[in-house]
Design an enzyme around this catalytic site. Structure first.
Site, PDB file in Angstrom:
ATOM      1  N   ILE A 136     -10.537  -4.289  -1.145  1.00 41.89           N
ATOM      2  CA  ILE A 136      -9.180  -4.488  -1.767  1.00 41.89           C
ATOM      3  C   ILE A 136      -8.148  -5.404  -0.666  1.00 41.89           C
ATOM      4  O   ILE A 136      -8.080  -4.397   0.371  1.00 41.89           O
ATOM      5  CB  ILE A 136      -8.770  -3.489  -2.686  1.00 41.89           C
ATOM      6  CG1 ILE A 136      -7.379  -3.915  -3.340  1.00 41.89           C
ATOM      7  CG2 ILE A 136      -8.471  -2.139  -1.806  1.00 41.89           C
ATOM      8  CD1 ILE A 136      -7.191  -4.157  -4.768  1.00 41.89           C
ATOM      9  N   GLY A 144       2.171  -3.979   5.550  1.00 40.97           N
ATOM     10  CA  GLY A 144       1.772  -3.438   4.417  1.00 40.97           C
ATOM     11  C   GLY A 144       2.366  -2.671   3.628  1.00 40.97           C
ATOM     12  O   GLY A 144       2.404  -2.519   2.155  1.00 40.97           O
ATOM     13  N   PHE A 169      -6.542  -4.859   8.284  1.00 38.15           N
ATOM     14  CA  PHE A 169      -6.739  -3.506   8.174  1.00 38.15           C
ATOM     15  C   PHE A 169      -7.720  -3.004   6.881  1.00 38.15           C
ATOM     16  O   PHE A 169      -7.429  -2.247   6.017  1.00 38.15           O
ATOM     17  CB  PHE A 169      -5.621  -2.650   7.945  1.00 38.15           C
ATOM     18  CG  PHE A 169      -4.557  -2.696   8.956  1.00 38.15           C
ATOM     19  CD1 PHE A 169      -4.997  -3.099  10.521  1.00 38.15           C
ATOM     20  CD2 PHE A 169      -3.274  -2.711   8.825  1.00 38.15           C
ATOM     21  CE1 PHE A 169      -4.216  -3.360  11.555  1.00 38.15           C
ATOM     22  CE2 PHE A 169      -2.389  -2.877   9.990  1.00 38.15           C
ATOM     23  CZ  PHE A 169      -2.907  -3.273  11.242  1.00 38.15           C
ATOM     24  N   ILE A 170      -8.240  -4.365   6.281  1.00 38.45           N
ATOM     25  CA  ILE A 170      -9.203  -4.246   5.141  1.00 38.45           C
ATOM     26  C   ILE A 170     -10.268  -3.616   5.149  1.00 38.45           C
ATOM     27  O   ILE A 170     -11.406  -3.830   5.915  1.00 38.45           O
ATOM     28  CB  ILE A 170      -9.256  -5.619   4.456  1.00 38.45           C
ATOM     29  CG1 ILE A 170      -8.175  -6.362   4.621  1.00 38.45           C
ATOM     30  CG2 ILE A 170      -9.864  -5.529   3.073  1.00 38.45           C
ATOM     31  CD1 ILE A 170      -6.991  -5.555   3.670  1.00 38.45           C
ATOM     32  N   GLU A 253      -6.163   6.260  -6.510  1.00 35.22           N
ATOM     33  CA  GLU A 253      -6.506   6.243  -5.115  1.00 35.22           C
ATOM     34  C   GLU A 253      -5.720   7.414  -4.513  1.00 35.22           C
ATOM     35  O   GLU A 253      -6.147   8.202  -3.512  1.00 35.22           O
ATOM     36  CB  GLU A 253      -6.273   4.939  -4.601  1.00 35.22           C
ATOM     37  CG  GLU A 253      -6.533   4.907  -3.011  1.00 35.22           C
ATOM     38  CD  GLU A 253      -6.007   3.737  -2.304  1.00 35.22           C
ATOM     39  OE1 GLU A 253      -4.997   2.875  -2.706  1.00 35.22           O
ATOM     40  OE2 GLU A 253      -6.821   3.551  -1.167  1.00 35.22           O
ATOM     41  N   GLY A 374      -3.380   3.585   1.984  1.00 34.23           N
ATOM     42  CA  GLY A 374      -2.979   4.187   0.659  1.00 34.23           C
ATOM     43  C   GLY A 374      -1.595   4.783   0.439  1.00 34.23           C
ATOM     44  O   GLY A 374      -1.185   5.456  -0.575  1.00 34.23           O
TER      45      GLY A 374
HETATM   46  C1  FAD Z   1      -8.083   2.895   8.319  1.00 34.27           C
HETATM   47  C2  FAD Z   1      -7.277   2.193   7.528  1.00 34.27           C
HETATM   48  C3  FAD Z   1      -7.879   1.477   6.350  1.00 34.27           C
HETATM   49  C4  FAD Z   1      -7.193   0.667   5.633  1.00 34.27           C
HETATM   50  N1  FAD Z   1      -7.790  -0.007   4.496  1.00 34.27           N
HETATM   51  C5  FAD Z   1      -6.951  -0.974   3.685  1.00 34.27           C
HETATM   52  C6  FAD Z   1      -7.437  -1.526   2.782  1.00 34.27           C
HETATM   53  O1  FAD Z   1      -8.820  -1.544   2.345  1.00 34.27           O
HETATM   54  N2  FAD Z   1      -6.693  -2.515   1.927  1.00 34.27           N
HETATM   55  C7  FAD Z   1      -5.467  -2.911   2.363  1.00 34.27           C
HETATM   56  O2  FAD Z   1      -4.823  -3.593   1.663  1.00 34.27           O
HETATM   57  N3  FAD Z   1      -4.763  -2.049   3.190  1.00 34.27           N
HETATM   58  C8  FAD Z   1      -5.723  -1.041   4.105  1.00 34.27           C
HETATM   59  N4  FAD Z   1      -4.863  -0.356   4.997  1.00 34.27           N
HETATM   60  C9  FAD Z   1      -3.524  -0.728   5.433  1.00 34.27           C
HETATM   61  C10 FAD Z   1      -2.542   0.250   4.774  1.00 34.27           C
HETATM   62  O3  FAD Z   1      -2.366   0.208   3.655  1.00 34.27           O
HETATM   63  C11 FAD Z   1      -1.337   0.040   5.703  1.00 34.27           C
HETATM   64  O4  FAD Z   1      -1.358   0.178   7.078  1.00 34.27           O
HETATM   65  C12 FAD Z   1      -0.051   0.503   5.329  1.00 34.27           C
HETATM   66  O5  FAD Z   1       0.376   0.380   4.051  1.00 34.27           O
HETATM   67  C13 FAD Z   1       1.198   0.640   6.125  1.00 34.27           C
HETATM   68  O6  FAD Z   1       1.364  -0.882   6.409  1.00 34.27           O
HETATM   69  P1  FAD Z   1       1.460  -1.416   7.712  1.00 34.27           P
HETATM   70  O7  FAD Z   1       0.232  -0.753   8.797  1.00 34.27           O
HETATM   71  O8  FAD Z   1       1.618  -2.765   8.043  1.00 34.27           O
HETATM   72  O9  FAD Z   1       2.776  -0.722   8.416  1.00 34.27           O
HETATM   73  P2  FAD Z   1       4.244  -1.223   8.257  1.00 34.27           P
HETATM   74  O10 FAD Z   1       4.594  -1.666   6.738  1.00 34.27           O
HETATM   75  O11 FAD Z   1       4.619  -2.435   9.553  1.00 34.27           O
HETATM   76  O12 FAD Z   1       4.963  -0.075   8.369  1.00 34.27           O
HETATM   77  C14 FAD Z   1       5.057   0.559   9.902  1.00 34.27           C
HETATM   78  C15 FAD Z   1       5.564   2.055  10.081  1.00 34.27           C
HETATM   79  O13 FAD Z   1       6.869   2.037   9.494  1.00 34.27           O
HETATM   80  C16 FAD Z   1       7.132   2.790   8.248  1.00 34.27           C
HETATM   81  N5  FAD Z   1       7.941   1.955   7.506  1.00 34.27           N
HETATM   82  C17 FAD Z   1       8.011   0.912   7.056  1.00 34.27           C
HETATM   83  N6  FAD Z   1       8.808   0.696   6.085  1.00 34.27           N
HETATM   84  C18 FAD Z   1       9.717   1.643   6.266  1.00 34.27           C
HETATM   85  C19 FAD Z   1      11.229   1.960   5.743  1.00 34.27           C
HETATM   86  N7  FAD Z   1      11.730   1.026   4.934  1.00 34.27           N
HETATM   87  N8  FAD Z   1      11.960   3.155   6.009  1.00 34.27           N
HETATM   88  C20 FAD Z   1      11.153   3.993   6.950  1.00 34.27           C
HETATM   89  N9  FAD Z   1       9.897   3.619   7.604  1.00 34.27           N
HETATM   90  C21 FAD Z   1       9.142   2.687   7.095  1.00 34.27           C
HETATM   91  C22 FAD Z   1       5.722   2.863   7.608  1.00 34.27           C
HETATM   92  O14 FAD Z   1       5.690   4.220   6.798  1.00 34.27           O
HETATM   93  C23 FAD Z   1       4.854   2.746   8.787  1.00 34.27           C
HETATM   94  O15 FAD Z   1       4.647   4.056   9.325  1.00 34.27           O
HETATM   95  C24 FAD Z   1      -5.711   0.357   5.994  1.00 34.27           C
HETATM   96  C25 FAD Z   1      -5.110   1.210   7.039  1.00 34.27           C
HETATM   97  C26 FAD Z   1      -5.850   1.915   7.575  1.00 34.27           C
HETATM   98  C27 FAD Z   1      -5.141   2.725   8.712  1.00 34.27           C
END
Ligand code: FAD
Length: 391
Positions: A136, A144, A169-170, A253, A374
């Site tokens: 997904i 994300g 990160f998919i 999930e 998630g």
């Molecule tokens: C092992 C792994 C597997 C994954 N598998 C999938 C997958 O299969 N499919 C998929 O689509 N995604 C997947 N992901 C992605 C995951 O869903 C994202 O990493 C997550 O949603 C956070 O997005 P980002 O990493 O871009 O962080 P960002 O959105 O850039 O945020 C960075 C940090 O800032 C914090 N933050 C963001 N906005 C705010 C706010 N307004 N106020 C305070 N704090 C904030 C976040 O909590 C995070 O800690 C996976 C991630 C990992 C680590």
């Protein structure tokens, strides 16, 4: 000596019955035979053989809750059978493995809900037989957390859609045969998003694997879409209505992730307890020191509270009483518990926690995948706060 936490937990809980226990033993035998002897090797090789999906399907492991007409299993089971499955797999201490086996539990849902009969039959029957795998794609290189800001774009050209953009990160990204992708088809914000099914081998679609801190056996990738041509039937659901379909799909999930985090915490605790009983310092086993004993009591306190919360959310889902804010809090509660327990167990193992080979070492470095994937803590806490009317 062994605490047998896994069994004790279910025996005390009002949500589990003999059917769940029997299923747990079936999954346990599968884990002991097909996974436990190989998991260290898969972690080192950074891959799980695709044949495991077929073996898991032969047992019925990956079909729970999906419609029988496509090979799913619904008779005689409820959501707690899925929780039990995750629990038993957690005894490997390798949560990356579940990503290899279960990405379809999110990715397949829109296909079954919105796909035409031909697509459903082609995709679902193969995936539920373990012969094909899914991914997904929501998260993008630009972020994300804010799903409504998705930049990947699909444009209608005749009776086709042309997809351009990137995801990162998919999980299962390079090995998935079918990928459910969120893309922008309309204006800015949540109202301009739609869901599409991308298929491996489509011209213009490529994926590269990422090197990671943990989840070594799981395939995590960046995806690239360069003028990928999609047939009209690969649009899943109404145009520009993909946001709601995506977020509502994440509830299952999150419930699974909350229970899973508790199960990995119990797995770490059990290994650390065995270690504390055997390891002698200053002429006596570690466990004979009050400070160590109290670590176990403290971990049990947090695990028990988090597990009860997570189980209650599963029950609420089954009974149409789910509060999304509480579900979000339950996931945060469980992953914080896992983080705490992983830290304490690693401390109890001492230097041994820093060497490959123990479950605790693996669980410790996998913690961030639970706390970020998630829905990250910050995002879920803020969603819950707003949903509950704080501020
Ligand atoms: C092992 C792994 C597997 C994954 N598998 C999938 C997958 O299969 N499919 C998929 O689509 N995604 C997947 N992901 C992605 C995951 O869903 C994202 O990493 C997550 O949603 C956070 O997005 P980002 O990493 O871009 O962080 P960002 O959105 O850039 O945020 C960075 C940090 O800032 C914090 N933050 C963001 N906005 C705010 C706010 N307004 N106020 C305070 N704090 C904030 C976040 O909590 C995070 O800690 C996976 C991630 C990992 C680590």
């Amino acid at each position: 000596m062994a605490l047998h936490l896994f069994d004790q937990w279910r025996a005390r809980s009002p949500y589990y019955n003999e059917s769940h226990d029997a299923w747990a033993m079936t999954v346990r035998r599968f884990v002991e035979k097909e996974i436990a002897p190989y998991i260290d090797e898969w972690e080192e090789r950074e891959e799980v053989p695709l044949t495991l999906n077929v073996k898991a399907a032969e047992l019925g492991l990956i079909q729970l809750g999906f419609p029988e007409e496509y090979g799913g299993i619904t008779q005689g089971i409820d959501a707690f059978h899925s929780i039990v499955t995750g629990d038993e797999l957690a005894q490997t201490g390798a949560s990356g493995l579940t990503a290899s086996l279960f990405m379809h539990s999110v990715a397949l849902v829109p296909v079954l809900r919105f796909g035409n009969e031909d697509l459903k039959r082609r995709v679902a029957t193969e995936v539920l037989a373990g012969r094909k795998t899914m991914a997904i794609g929501l998260t993008e290189p630009s972020g994300g957390s804010d799903l409504a800001a998705v930049k990947t774009r699909a444009e209608r050209r005749g009776n086709k859609w042309i997809l351009n953009g990137s995801k990162t990160f998919i999980s299962n990204g390079t090995r998935a045969d079918y990928l459910t992708i969120v893309a922008r088809t309309g204006g800015p914000g949540a109202d301009g998003l739609s869901l599409f099914l991308v298929e491996k081998g489509m011209p213009g679609f490529s994926a590269t694997r990422l090197k990671k801190m943990g989840w070594h056996c799981s395939d995590t990738a960046t995806l690239y879409f360069d003028d990928v041509e999609l047939p009209a039937e690969n649009l899943l659901g109404p145009e520009n209505r993909g946001f709601l379909a995506t977020v509502s799909n994440l509830n299952n999930e999150r419930a699974g992730l909350a229970s899973g985090a508790c199960a990995y915490a119990r797995c770490a605790l059990e290994e650390a307890y065995e270690w504390a009983c055997q390891r002698e310092t200053f002429g006596k086993p570690l466990i004979k020191n009050q400070v160590i004993r109290h670590k176990f009591a403290e971990m049990m306190r947090q695990i028990s509270a988090s597990q009860a919360f997570a189980d209650q959310m599963v029950w609420a889902m089954m009974n149409d009483k789910l509060d999304f804010a509480l579900l979000s809090l339950s996931k945060v509660q469980a992953t914080r518990t896992l983080e705490f327990v992983a830290r304490e167990c690693a401390q109890i193992l001492g230097g041994a926690c820093f060497v490959r080979g123990s479950k605790v070492e693996r669980i410790y470095r996998d913690v961030r995948a639970h706390a970020i994937g998630g829905g990250s803590e910050e995002v879920l806490l803020d969603f819950a706060a707003r949903h509950m009317g704080f501020g």
